[in-house]
Design an enzyme around this catalytic site. Structure first.
Site, short mmCIF file in Angstrom:
data_model
loop_
_atom_site.label_atom_id
_atom_site.label_comp_id
_atom_site.label_asym_id
_atom_site.label_seq_id
_atom_site.Cartn_x
_atom_site.Cartn_y
_atom_site.Cartn_z
N LYS A 108 -1.48 -1.35 3.35
CA LYS A 108 -0.89 -0.72 4.56
C LYS A 108 -1.46 0.66 4.85
O LYS A 108 -1.61 1.06 6.00
CB LYS A 108 0.63 -0.67 4.43
N GLU A 132 -0.50 -9.91 6.49
CA GLU A 132 0.95 -10.18 6.44
C GLU A 132 1.65 -9.40 5.32
O GLU A 132 2.81 -8.97 5.47
CB GLU A 132 1.18 -11.68 6.24
N GLY A 190 9.25 0.41 -12.69
CA GLY A 190 7.92 0.22 -12.09
C GLY A 190 7.95 0.11 -10.58
O GLY A 190 7.01 -0.39 -9.97
N GLU A 193 5.45 4.02 -6.49
CA GLU A 193 3.99 4.00 -6.40
C GLU A 193 3.42 5.08 -7.33
O GLU A 193 4.08 6.09 -7.60
CB GLU A 193 3.55 4.34 -4.96
N ASP A 204 4.83 5.83 3.03
CA ASP A 204 4.67 4.37 2.98
C ASP A 204 5.43 3.73 4.15
O ASP A 204 4.92 2.83 4.83
CB ASP A 204 5.20 3.86 1.63
N LYS A 208 3.83 1.59 7.45
CA LYS A 208 4.33 0.29 7.91
C LYS A 208 4.84 0.37 9.35
O LYS A 208 4.64 -0.57 10.14
CB LYS A 208 5.42 -0.20 6.96
P1 NAP Z 1 -2.22 -2.29 -8.87
O1 NAP Z 1 -1.28 -3.06 -9.72
O2 NAP Z 1 -2.48 -0.87 -9.16
O3 NAP Z 1 -3.61 -3.08 -8.88
C1 NAP Z 1 -4.79 -2.54 -8.39
C2 NAP Z 1 -5.96 -3.42 -8.84
O4 NAP Z 1 -7.16 -2.89 -8.28
C3 NAP Z 1 -6.13 -3.44 -10.36
O5 NAP Z 1 -6.49 -4.73 -10.78
C4 NAP Z 1 -7.29 -2.48 -10.59
O6 NAP Z 1 -8.08 -2.80 -11.73
C5 NAP Z 1 -8.10 -2.70 -9.33
N1 NAP Z 1 -8.93 -1.53 -9.03
C6 NAP Z 1 -8.51 -0.27 -8.78
N2 NAP Z 1 -9.57 0.54 -8.57
C7 NAP Z 1 -10.66 -0.23 -8.69
C8 NAP Z 1 -12.06 0.01 -8.60
N3 NAP Z 1 -12.52 1.23 -8.34
N4 NAP Z 1 -12.90 -1.03 -8.76
C9 NAP Z 1 -12.44 -2.27 -9.03
N5 NAP Z 1 -11.13 -2.56 -9.13
C10 NAP Z 1 -10.26 -1.56 -8.97
O7 NAP Z 1 -1.78 -2.35 -7.33
P2 NAP Z 1 -0.82 -3.43 -6.63
O8 NAP Z 1 0.58 -3.02 -6.78
O9 NAP Z 1 -1.24 -4.80 -7.02
O10 NAP Z 1 -1.18 -3.17 -5.08
C11 NAP Z 1 -2.37 -3.67 -4.48
C12 NAP Z 1 -2.30 -3.46 -2.97
O11 NAP Z 1 -1.16 -4.14 -2.46
C13 NAP Z 1 -2.12 -1.99 -2.54
O12 NAP Z 1 -2.79 -1.79 -1.32
C14 NAP Z 1 -0.60 -1.87 -2.35
O13 NAP Z 1 -0.24 -0.84 -1.47
C15 NAP Z 1 -0.30 -3.24 -1.75
N6 NAP Z 1 1.07 -3.70 -1.91
C16 NAP Z 1 1.68 -3.69 -3.11
C17 NAP Z 1 2.98 -4.15 -3.24
C18 NAP Z 1 3.68 -4.19 -4.56
O14 NAP Z 1 4.87 -4.52 -4.59
N7 NAP Z 1 3.01 -3.87 -5.65
C19 NAP Z 1 3.64 -4.63 -2.10
C20 NAP Z 1 2.99 -4.65 -0.87
C21 NAP Z 1 1.70 -4.17 -0.78
P3 NAP Z 1 -7.47 -2.73 -13.20
O15 NAP Z 1 -6.46 -3.84 -13.27
O16 NAP Z 1 -8.61 -2.95 -14.11
O17 NAP Z 1 -6.85 -1.37 -13.32
N1 HSE Z 2 6.12 1.12 -2.59
C1 HSE Z 2 6.40 0.08 -1.66
C2 HSE Z 2 7.91 -0.10 -1.55
C3 HSE Z 2 5.72 -1.20 -2.11
O1 HSE Z 2 8.64 0.43 -2.39
O2 HSE Z 2 8.37 -0.73 -0.61
C4 HSE Z 2 5.77 -2.30 -1.09
O3 HSE Z 2 5.01 -2.02 0.04
#
Ligand code: NAP
Ligand code: HSE
Length: 443
Positions: A108, A132, A190, A193, A204, A208
């Protein structure tokens, strides 16, 4: 037997969301492939640290460290950008779109910052960009606005868009925990962010809200035009006093459009919501969004806004749209600006000024407890023609200090902010007034 086409999926990022997508595609592969008429291959993934232990097992031969290698791999049909950030993620997304690939993104922050550029790149490369999962996790709100409610004009969209802030406010309300105590809990679970400011300071939610604004009105509102306030200054007492007044405090992202002037306003702030509003009962990490269309009226959408499974569900939904597009099946509308190869740009939105946003307000004042102070406060408000609706001075012993909780009749943002600045100048007002908006949405 008809031979199914093989679709290769490349992941950039295998963290919380990436592993969730991988896990659920593996788990539901047979049904998904049956529905799609295609074979899905988890072809390769880029991560930062290939040696990291991951709950989801991925063959080492499929892992690399170069996002651009995945983005431009000629064998990859669909690129899932699940890395986050706005620098390398942007480079990789643009590279994939330039190659004409379909990109699925949950990012986002990147979309809010560079949505226009990404959409242009998708059109130019004749690829697609699906997002989405970028708003409200498992709630399919993008499809709701873009497809289900496409016939409508949207005068009001507002919602609880950040699960972390909603969790903190809920725990403060239900368990009488302080902000400091709940933030520790949210960190332990956890939810917060890595850059906490994104959640706690409202950014954030703002990202959105900007995306929702684009879906509803076709314009990318610049983040610098969005007033953004987070939840750090809300005290347990504010939550109690709001409750006594018949409200719950929720952090809202609001996209409103004046039906007369057509001006648009996007804002983010903690808001007092009447207890009989459905969103007042959307608690914990849940998100809730109220969408008012001129034809359909109001629809309210509630569900898990974050977390591995909910977000993976949204990403997989985009992957299935991407597969349909690759197979030439019409499952989604084309990007809104391009219909039948012709570009229809949305007219430039006119943004509303603060003075055009009116509402009721809650003001908390920390004052010297002596005769005449309330009169000074009300004189400042009277000079600005702000009409007071109620005043509470809670009976708590604060020595020579007192707290005043004021609510107002209708005023406007510009005047109320000037009033707060003037109140701050009073010698007997000890700290900056704390201002909250009271929701007076009709639905
Ligand atoms: P995360 O757990 O921090 O995962 C990030 C991934 O990207 C990890 O696998 C990391 O590798 C990899 N990465 C980071 N820097 C990199 C680099 N320079 N080169 C290659 N790989 C790299 O993040 P996440 O929570 O899954 O979120 C991912 C996306 O989804 C973000 O844009 C976030 O805003 C969005 N999102 C997240 C949620 C949620 O609930 N978590 C909800 C909606 C949207 P390593 O594993 O080796 O560290
Ligand atoms: N940090 C965001 C939240 C993750 O708490 O809603 C989902 O976009």
């Amino acid at each position: 037997m008809v031979k199914r086409r093989t679709i290769n999926i490349g992941f950039i990022g295998l963290g919380i969301v990436g592993q969730g997508v991988w896990k659920h595609i593996q788990r539901n592969r047979a049904e998904l492939e049956q529905r799609l008429g295609a074979r899905l291959v988890l072809y390769r993934a880029a991560v930062r640290d290939p040696a990291k232990k991951r709950p989801v097992r991925i063959p080492p031969s499929r892992i690399c460290v170069d996002p651009l290698a995945v983005a431009t791999d000629p064998k990859v049909d669909i690129v899932c950008e699940l890395m986050g950030g706005t620098t390398l993620a942007k480079k990789a997304t643009l590279a994939a779109l330039k190659c004409g690939k379909i990109v699925v993104s949950a990012n986002k922050a990147l979309l809010c910052q560079s949505g226009e550029m990404l959409f242009r790149a998708a059109r130019k490369g004749r690829g697609h960009f699906y997002f989405e999962a970028s708003v409200a996790g498992g709630i399919p709100i993008i499809k709701v606005i873009r497809e289900g409610l496409v016939a409508n004009r949207f005068d009001l969209i507002y919602g609880i868009l950040n699960g972390t802030c909603n969790y903190i406010l809920t725990r403060m309300d239900q368990e009488s925990l302080t902000f400091e105590e709940t933030i520790l809990e949210a960190r332990r679970l956890g939810y917060v962010e890595a850059d906490e400011s994104l959640d706690l300071d409202g950014w954030d939610t703002a990202h959105k809200a900007v995306i929702l604004g684009h879906l509803a009105h076709g314009n990318w509102i610049k983040l610098r035009h969005v007033p953004v306030e987070g939840i750090r200054r809300i005290t347990l007492e504010d939550i109690r006093w709001a409750r006594d007044l018949g409200y719950k405090i929720k952090l809202l992202g609001i996209v409103s459009r004046d039906s007369q002037s057509g001006k648009i306003f996007v804002r983010v702030h903690p808001t007092l919501i009447p207890k009989d509003n459905i969103l007042a009962h959307v608690d914990d990490v849940y998100n809730g969004i109220s969408v008012t269309g001129d034809i359909a009226g109001t629809t309210v959408h509630i569900g898990r806004g974050a977390g591995q499974d909910a977000t993976a569900s949204a990403v997989i939904s985009d992957i299935t749209d991407a597969v349909s597009a690759l197979l030439g099946k019409p499952s989604t509308l084309p990007a809104e600006e391009e219909i039948g190869g012709e570009i229809f740009p949305a007219p430039e939105a006119e943004l509303a000024d603060l003075s055009e946003i009116s509402g009721h307000y809650y003001i908390r004042l920390n004052v010297v407890d002596k005769p005449g102070v309330l009169a000074e406060v009300s004189a400042v408000m009277a000079r600005k023609e702000v009409s007071i609706a109620s005043v509470i001075q809670p009976k708590v012993s604060l020595g020579k200090r007192a707290t005043l909780i004021l609510t107002t009749h209708t005023s406007n943002e510009k005047i109320i902010q000037e009033t707060c600045r003037n109140l701050k100048k009073l010698k007997n007002v000890l700290t900056a007034p704390f201002l909250l908006r009271i929701a007076d949405f009709k639905d």
